[in-house]
Motif scaffolding. Structure first.
Motif, mmCIF file in Angstrom:
data_model
loop_
_atom_site.group_PDB
_atom_site.id
_atom_site.type_symbol
_atom_site.label_atom_id
_atom_site.label_comp_id
_atom_site.label_asym_id
_atom_site.label_seq_id
_atom_site.Cartn_x
_atom_site.Cartn_y
_atom_site.Cartn_z
ATOM 1 N N LEU A 97 -37.257 -31.093 12.171
ATOM 2 C CA LEU A 97 -36.069 -30.768 11.396
ATOM 3 C C LEU A 97 -34.811 -30.913 12.254
ATOM 4 O O LEU A 97 -33.828 -31.534 11.836
ATOM 5 C CB LEU A 97 -36.177 -29.341 10.853
ATOM 6 N N THR A 98 -34.855 -30.355 13.461
ATOM 7 C CA THR A 98 -33.672 -30.379 14.320
ATOM 8 C C THR A 98 -33.315 -31.796 14.753
ATOM 9 O O THR A 98 -32.136 -32.178 14.752
ATOM 10 C CB THR A 98 -33.904 -29.482 15.545
ATOM 11 N N GLN A 99 -34.303 -32.598 15.100
ATOM 12 C CA GLN A 99 -34.028 -33.989 15.456
ATOM 13 C C GLN A 99 -33.339 -34.722 14.314
ATOM 14 O O GLN A 99 -32.357 -35.446 14.521
ATOM 15 C CB GLN A 99 -35.324 -34.703 15.821
ATOM 16 N N ALA A 100 -33.850 -34.540 13.100
ATOM 17 C CA ALA A 100 -33.279 -35.239 11.952
ATOM 18 C C ALA A 100 -31.862 -34.752 11.646
ATOM 19 O O ALA A 100 -30.971 -35.557 11.313
ATOM 20 C CB ALA A 100 -34.178 -35.045 10.730
ATOM 21 N N LEU A 101 -31.618 -33.459 11.760
ATOM 22 C CA LEU A 101 -30.287 -32.911 11.498
ATOM 23 C C LEU A 101 -29.284 -33.398 12.541
ATOM 24 O O LEU A 101 -28.159 -33.783 12.205
ATOM 25 C CB LEU A 101 -30.337 -31.385 11.499
ATOM 26 N N ARG A 102 -29.689 -33.394 13.794
ATOM 27 C CA ARG A 102 -28.795 -33.866 14.853
ATOM 28 C C ARG A 102 -28.517 -35.357 14.713
ATOM 29 O O ARG A 102 -27.390 -35.807 14.955
ATOM 30 C CB ARG A 102 -29.388 -33.541 16.222
ATOM 31 N N ALA A 103 -29.523 -36.119 14.312
ATOM 32 C CA ALA A 103 -29.335 -37.558 14.113
ATOM 33 C C ALA A 103 -28.344 -37.832 12.983
ATOM 34 O O ALA A 103 -27.660 -38.869 12.979
ATOM 35 C CB ALA A 103 -30.671 -38.224 13.800
ATOM 36 N N ALA A 104 -28.256 -36.893 12.027
ATOM 37 C CA ALA A 104 -27.314 -37.030 10.916
ATOM 38 C C ALA A 104 -25.909 -36.565 11.292
ATOM 39 O O ALA A 104 -25.004 -36.567 10.452
ATOM 40 C CB ALA A 104 -27.810 -36.240 9.708
ATOM 41 N N GLY A 105 -25.735 -36.142 12.532
ATOM 42 C CA GLY A 105 -24.425 -35.726 13.007
ATOM 43 C C GLY A 105 -24.139 -34.247 12.887
ATOM 44 O O GLY A 105 -23.010 -33.807 13.164
ATOM 45 N N ARG A 106 -25.143 -33.444 12.490
ATOM 46 C CA ARG A 106 -24.927 -32.001 12.335
ATOM 47 C C ARG A 106 -25.034 -31.315 13.696
ATOM 48 O O ARG A 106 -25.916 -31.636 14.510
ATOM 49 C CB ARG A 106 -25.974 -31.417 11.386
ATOM 50 N N ARG A 107 -24.142 -30.392 13.939
ATOM 51 C CA ARG A 107 -24.193 -29.593 15.161
ATOM 52 C C ARG A 107 -25.231 -28.494 14.966
ATOM 53 O O ARG A 107 -25.045 -27.589 14.143
ATOM 54 C CB ARG A 107 -22.810 -28.995 15.438
ATOM 55 N N VAL A 108 -26.340 -28.564 15.699
ATOM 56 C CA VAL A 108 -27.477 -27.663 15.471
ATOM 57 C C VAL A 108 -27.895 -26.992 16.770
ATOM 58 O O VAL A 108 -28.099 -27.656 17.790
ATOM 59 C CB VAL A 108 -28.690 -28.419 14.887
ATOM 60 N N ARG A 109 -28.032 -25.693 16.695
ATOM 61 C CA ARG A 109 -28.626 -24.905 17.785
ATOM 62 C C ARG A 109 -30.021 -24.511 17.336
ATOM 63 O O ARG A 109 -30.212 -24.022 16.226
ATOM 64 C CB ARG A 109 -27.777 -23.665 18.046
ATOM 65 N N LEU A 110 -31.027 -24.719 18.197
ATOM 66 C CA LEU A 110 -32.417 -24.443 17.832
ATOM 67 C C LEU A 110 -32.921 -23.204 18.560
ATOM 68 O O LEU A 110 -32.927 -23.146 19.796
ATOM 69 C CB LEU A 110 -33.310 -25.637 18.162
ATOM 70 N N VAL A 111 -33.349 -22.214 17.777
ATOM 71 C CA VAL A 111 -33.883 -20.957 18.304
ATOM 72 C C VAL A 111 -35.364 -20.890 17.964
ATOM 73 O O VAL A 111 -35.744 -20.874 16.791
ATOM 74 C CB VAL A 111 -33.147 -19.736 17.704
ATOM 75 N N GLY A 112 -36.215 -20.867 18.992
ATOM 76 C CA GLY A 112 -37.656 -20.808 18.791
ATOM 77 C C GLY A 112 -38.196 -19.405 18.924
ATOM 78 O O GLY A 112 -37.662 -18.590 19.678
ATOM 79 N N VAL A 113 -39.276 -19.120 18.187
ATOM 80 C CA VAL A 113 -39.911 -17.807 18.199
ATOM 81 C C VAL A 113 -41.344 -17.960 18.696
ATOM 82 O O VAL A 113 -42.080 -18.833 18.231
ATOM 83 C CB VAL A 113 -39.901 -17.164 16.806
ATOM 84 N N GLN A 114 -41.728 -17.105 19.639
ATOM 85 C CA GLN A 114 -43.045 -17.150 20.264
ATOM 86 C C GLN A 114 -43.689 -15.769 20.302
ATOM 87 O O GLN A 114 -42.983 -14.757 20.379
ATOM 88 C CB GLN A 114 -42.911 -17.648 21.713
ATOM 89 N N PRO A 115 -45.032 -15.708 20.291
ATOM 90 C CA PRO A 115 -45.718 -14.432 20.547
ATOM 91 C C PRO A 115 -46.002 -14.312 22.040
ATOM 92 O O PRO A 115 -46.017 -15.311 22.769
ATOM 93 C CB PRO A 115 -47.023 -14.591 19.769
ATOM 94 N N PHE A 116 -46.225 -13.113 22.502
ATOM 95 C CA PHE A 116 -46.688 -12.929 23.873
ATOM 96 C C PHE A 116 -48.146 -13.397 23.949
ATOM 97 O O PHE A 116 -48.943 -13.142 23.062
ATOM 98 C CB PHE A 116 -46.562 -11.465 24.291
ATOM 99 N N GLY A 117 -48.461 -14.118 25.031
ATOM 100 C CA GLY A 117 -49.803 -14.647 25.196
ATOM 101 C C GLY A 117 -49.891 -16.139 24.978
ATOM 102 O O GLY A 117 -50.930 -16.752 25.226
ATOM 103 N N SER A 118 -48.802 -16.773 24.544
ATOM 104 C CA SER A 118 -48.793 -18.210 24.294
ATOM 105 C C SER A 118 -48.378 -18.964 25.553
ATOM 106 O O SER A 118 -47.435 -18.574 26.243
ATOM 107 C CB SER A 118 -47.820 -18.538 23.162
ATOM 108 N N VAL A 119 -49.056 -20.091 25.824
ATOM 109 C CA VAL A 119 -48.705 -20.904 26.984
ATOM 110 C C VAL A 119 -47.480 -21.771 26.712
ATOM 111 O O VAL A 119 -46.853 -22.276 27.652
ATOM 112 C CB VAL A 119 -49.866 -21.821 27.426
ATOM 113 N N THR A 120 -47.124 -21.975 25.447
ATOM 114 C CA THR A 120 -46.125 -22.977 25.080
ATOM 115 C C THR A 120 -44.802 -22.767 25.796
ATOM 116 O O THR A 120 -44.170 -23.719 26.250
ATOM 117 C CB THR A 120 -45.910 -22.988 23.556
ATOM 118 N N PHE A 121 -44.371 -21.533 25.911
ATOM 119 C CA PHE A 121 -43.140 -21.233 26.639
ATOM 120 C C PHE A 121 -43.374 -20.178 27.719
ATOM 121 O O PHE A 121 -42.502 -19.377 28.029
ATOM 122 C CB PHE A 121 -42.027 -20.808 25.674
#
Length: 395
Positions: free
Chosen positions: A210-234
């Protein structure tokens, strides 16, 4: 004389019924044409945009992963990587499995799901009626063990059935394709100006696509991600949350579809905080949604309260509501009396990952690289069965 006088009398007037007013012809409101869909997936993929507060808008889905599955399957068919009648296989905790089964139903493909132990009887029945073959893992108290079992099962299946196509929802970038359509809908629905997208990271495809597509369309987008404790992703794998059942937010294995450089801010929440946001979403806004949506709602509320605006005008905060709350009826909604009041909940601001701490932390990620535990530790290479694999794929 009497007769003459009588003949001169005027006959009494006969009262007439009042004339009923002619009812006004009601004005028919102008209603946009409502489409008749050719397949249920077209109806399911469309979100409902619901304003939760002045600047916070929820994009509420029955199942957001219909976008990922439909976009991926269409792209694969158009490119010739798969053909009608072929069997598509992947592992899932439930929502992607249903989306993939419906996409296969639509396009004349076979579906084989290696299901997490968390897939319930309702979900399994739907998959089977749709024609999917379901391999379900035995009960496990460990997310890592459950995912590793599914990985082994998928690889075993592909060795025996090299004609199957492994969808690899966590690694194949083809799953980004479907979210371009969602981005177009969001651009049409939301006011102009800065936009903050708040959503569970999960596979990375929804927030990233979603964010890639919005930014490609020229929209100024800030992306805030949500994670649980115990995840390696972040980088929170050193923690454990015994109550965590937030399917689709994090992972115990690396995901190739998470592009860490896209994210501006990261929030980590425990189960109790996600539960508070989820129950409040139903209580205050009558929205019955899953835990990932509740967690994103809590985060967006906090972010919006601290938004000071800027030269670009007021910021809209778009919450991604990935699915409904049915999977969480017993573990969350039946315990609504235990839910904390979100108004009293605050995150701890941290400057580096080493300072991460439960129950809720926030870090300005600022597009930094993936932490060590989130990097794929195996370069794609053909295995003995001629199948391209990644470590941990099919999670």
């Amino acid at each position: 004389m009497a007769a003459d006088r009588t003949s001169q009398l005027t006959a009494p007037a006969v009262p007439t019924a009042p004339t009923a007013p002619v009812p006004a012809v009601p004005t028919v409101p102008s209603i946009p044409a409502v489409p008749v869909h050719e397949h249920i997936t077209d109806a399911l993929k469309a979100p409902a945009f619901v304003r939760l507060s002045g600047s916070v808008v929820l994009a509420r889905f029955e199942t957001m992963k219909v976008y990922a599955a439909l976009g991926a399957v269409r792209t694969l068919l158009e490119s010739g990587r798969i053909v009608p009648g072929q069997t598509l296989v992947d592992s899932s905790s439930g929502i992607y499995a249903l989306a993939l089964a419906m996409a296969c139903h639509r396009y004349g493909l076979n579906c084989h799901i290696v299901a997490s132990t968390t897939v319930d009887a309702t979900m399994r029945a739907q998959l089977e009626v749709l024609g999917a073959t379901v391999d379900q893992m035995p009960p496990s108290q460990s997310l890592l063990l459950d995912q590793e079992r599914r990985v082994r099962r998928v690889r075993e299946l592909l060795r025996r059935r090299p004609d199957c196509h492994w969808m690899r929802q966590y690694h194949d970038g083809v799953h980004y394709a479907g979210y371009r359509e969602f981005a177009a809908l969001a651009l049409a629905a939301l006011p102009a100006g800065p936009l903050t997208v708040v959503g569970a990271v999960g596979t990375g495809s929804s927030t990233g696509g979603l964010t890639q597509a919005l930014r490609a369309a020229g929209r100024r987008v800030r992306l805030v991600g949500v994670q649980p404790f115990g995840s390696v992703t972040f980088g929170s794998e050193q923690f454990s949350d015994p109550e965590a059942i937030i399917a689709g937010i994090g992972s115990s294995i690396p995901f190739g579809n998470v592009h860490h450089e896209l994210y501006d801010t990261l929030h980590w929440l425990d189960f109790r905080h996600a539960m508070a946001g989820t129950v409040e979403l139903l209580r205050r806004h009558a929205v019955f949604a899953g835990l990932s949506t509740g967690a994103a709602h809590l985060v967006a509320r906090w972010e919006a309260d601290r938004d000071t605006g800027g030269s670009g005008g007021p910021t809209t905060h778009l919450v991604l509501g990935a699915d409904t709350g049915h999977r969480y009826t017993e573990r969350v909604f039946a315990r609504h009396g235990e839910a904390q009041d979100p108004r009293g909940l605050r995150p701890t601001r941290i400057e580096r990952l080493e300072d991460l701490m439960p129950p809720w932390s926030v870090l300005e990620w600022a597009g930094r690289a993936a932490p060590p535990g989130a990097r794929l530790d195996q370069v794609p290479a053909p295995d003995a069965g001629g199948v391209t694999v990644h470590a941990g794929s099919a999670g």
